[in-house]
Design an enzyme around this catalytic site. Structure first.
Site, PDB file in Angstrom:
ATOM      1  N   GLY A  29      -2.581  -2.589  15.924  1.00  0.00           N
ATOM      2  CA  GLY A  29      -2.939  -3.288  14.827  1.00  0.00           C
ATOM      3  C   GLY A  29      -3.251  -2.241  13.764  1.00  0.00           C
ATOM      4  O   GLY A  29      -2.952  -1.097  13.619  1.00  0.00           O
ATOM      5  N   ASN A  30      -3.739  -2.802  12.681  1.00  0.00           N
ATOM      6  CA  ASN A  30      -4.399  -1.987  11.522  1.00  0.00           C
ATOM      7  C   ASN A  30      -5.397  -2.680  11.170  1.00  0.00           C
ATOM      8  O   ASN A  30      -5.991  -3.641  11.543  1.00  0.00           O
ATOM      9  CB  ASN A  30      -3.347  -2.172  10.445  1.00  0.00           C
TER      10      ASN A  30
END
Ligand code: C5P
Length: 228
Positions: A29-30
């Protein structure tokens, strides 16, 4: 000052960050919280627009007054955007989309192996959703992209934004500076909005809500002029 200047306009906003699964319990993810995109959706609804928010793993609550479509991966986000964009007057791609996803998703939880101190993940490119929307015929749809860069020099930052706008076929490109404490997850933001001739049309800074209104001021002015 803006009143209901977006009344009757259909605006689609993507917000948040995609998650690319590795196995049933893990993902890549980020750090995008979704705050800026959600603020744009909320501000557009307050200005009278018919808003669809395509929401990828938001860390903030969903705004009222919008249609919300929850997605998680880049491929899901792409499907939702392509569908919603077809009938939109404005598309704002504020989501942080993973450039790569794991080449395969394990059906079982991946186990560590005794004695193996390294493991290698194979990734494949995700589609560039903004570039796809920009390359497809989109007459009558104003396409707004974002660039989140860690470039500290503001002139070079604008150049990166201009290059990105052209490469992706966006009409407007919102450039902001991100870092560990700025941009992502922060409550404040500072942006420059680049127009179709590479000019800086406006700058906006302050709360993500006031930046949202600054972006929508540019959008509303262009819609009123009937160009793009
Ligand atoms: O290339 P970069 O990720 O910096 O571009 C950012 C812009 O492109 C944002 O508007 C983002 O939503 C969009 N994007 C996309 N699909 C990707 C990567 C980025 O639509 N796979």
């Amino acid at each position: 000052p803006h009143g209901r200047d977006l009344a009757g306009r259909r605006i689609v906003v993507s917000a948040g960050g995609t998650r690319e699964p590795l196995d049933p319990v893990r993902f890549l993810g980020n750090r995008s919280s979704g705050k800026q995109g959600v603020a744009i959706a909320e501000a557009a609804a307050a200005r009278g627009a018919d808003v669809t928010l395509v929401a990828a793993n938001l860390e903030v609550g969903e705004p009222g007054g919008c249609r919300v479509r929850a997605v998680s991966t880049a491929l899901e986000l792409r499907e939702a955007m392509v569908e919603a964009a077809a009938a939109a007057d404005v598309v704002v791609m504020a989501a942080a989309v993973a450039d790569f996803r794991p080449a395969s998703v394990s059906e079982a939880k991946i186990k560590k192996v005794d004695g193996e101190e390294r493991m290698t993940l194979e990734l494949v490119r995700n589609p560039d959703i903004l570039a796809e929307l920009g390359a497809a015929p989109h007459d009558g749809t104003l396409l707004v992209g974002f660039a989140a860069e860690t470039e500290p020099d503001s002139e070079r930052l604008l150049e990166l934004g201009r290059g990105k706008r052209r490469a992706k076929g966006a009409d407007l490109l919102v450039v902001n500076h991100v870092g560990w404490s700025k941009g992502f997850a922060a409550d404040e933001n500072a942006v420059s909005i680049i127009g179709p001739s590479d000019e800086v049309l406006a700058e906006a800074s302050g709360s993500k809500m006031s930046v949202a209104h600054g972006i929508l001021d540019v959008v509303a002015a262009r819609l009123a002029r009937g160009d793009d």
